[in-house]
Design a protein around this motif. Structure first.
Motif, PDB file in Angstrom:
ATOM      1  N   ILE A  33       0.849  -1.184   0.000  1.00 47.16           N
ATOM      2  CA  ILE A  33       0.000   0.000   0.000  1.00 47.16           C
ATOM      3  C   ILE A  33       0.886   1.237   0.000  1.00 47.16           C
ATOM      4  N   SER A  93      -1.690   5.466   0.087  1.00 51.01           N
ATOM      5  CA  SER A  93      -2.497   4.676  -0.844  1.00 51.01           C
ATOM      6  C   SER A  93      -1.939   4.750  -2.256  1.00 51.01           C
ATOM      7  N   ASP A 111      -6.365   1.106  -4.155  1.00 50.00           N
ATOM      8  CA  ASP A 111      -6.777   1.411  -2.791  1.00 50.00           C
ATOM      9  C   ASP A 111      -7.975   2.356  -2.738  1.00 50.00           C
TER      10      ASP A 111
END
Length: 268
Positions: A37, A213, A217
């Protein structure tokens, strides 16, 4: 006329000075990411039981997003995820994205009526789902209380989670990852993107270490460490990519508590 021309040129230059924002699902990831992420850490089973992996389909193809369980029959996500979709596959209780506890399909999506594809304002949506029972691996996240609707949350720490892309070629990661971020003053994003994108219904966080992100995401939850309430929905980042050090913008959930309540009956 000369004065008008100077004003027009000045206005154009001021606009051009800001960076372009794009939906997080469309952000270029780059090839130097070493942490899912974007420089996060793997989630253990049950750490974020409220997150769901979403696969949207339309006549023009499909795309991936995240979302959060906010009730037995409701998922919260971003409007740029539901926009143009015919239906969505919802994976519940997954750590490995393709190994969920169970899956539901829904075509009952409520995109905010004032969602603007140009400036990504009102980037929030709801998905009505079949009834889901809660347990340790599948559970809801609570929303902010009405008492918090004017809280700016600046300086608060929060958790982001998702299966976002790790490189330009690899697509989304298979394993759920998390990252801890500190919410910034909206001026950080205002200075970067301008008021075209940043409003009182935005949240912002800086990314000096490229933590945050990335593509895939979008729509995922930002949940406070203190109180475990969802205050943000992953919305947009810099067109320069996930590793550009540009701040990222989220939809501020407290700005839409009435809208959520009116459609779902959920309020705190």
């Amino acid at each position: 006329m000369k004065v008008l021309g100077v004003l027009i040129i000045s206005a154009f230059a001021l606009t051009a000075a800001y960076e372009k924002a794009v939906p997080v699902k469309d952000m270029p990831a780059g090839k130097r990411i070493n942490g899912r992420i974007t420089n996060g850490y793997p989630a253990y089973e049950g750490k974020v039981p409220y997150i769901v992996a979403l696969r949207f389909e339309s006549g023009n193809g499909g795309w991936n997003c995240g979302g959060s369980i906010i009730g037995h029959e409701w998922v919260l996500t971003a409007a740029h995820c539901t926009y143009g979709a015919s239906y969505v596959n919802i994976n519940y209780g997954a750590v490995w994205r393709h190994q969920p506890q169970f899956t539901h399909v829904s075509s009952d999506m409520i995109t905010h009526p004032d969602y603007d594809t140009g400036n990504l304002r009102n980037d929030i949506a709801l998905i009505r789902t079949p009834h889901v029972d809660f347990w340790s691996l599948v559970n809801k996240v609570e929303l902010p209380r009405y008492d918090d609707r004017y809280n700016n949350f600046y300086g608060w720490w929060a958790l982001l989670s998702g299966w976002g892309a790790t490189s330009d070629t690899s697509g989304m990661t298979d394993y759920l990852n998390c990252v801890d971020i500190q919410i910034s003053d909206n001026s950080v994003c205002m200075d970067y993107y301008g008021s075209h994108f940043i409003t009182e219904n935005s949240l912002c966080y800086a990314t000096p270490e490229n933590k945050g992100s990335c593509g895939g995401d979008s729509g995922g939850p930002l949940v406070l460490h203190d109180g475990n309430r969802q205050v943000g929905i992953v919305s947009f980042g810099s067109a320069d990519g996930c590793l550009s050090n540009g701040p990222k913008g989220l939809t501020r959930v407290t700005g839409y508590l009435d809208w959520i309540r009116d459609h779902t009956g959920i309020s705190y």
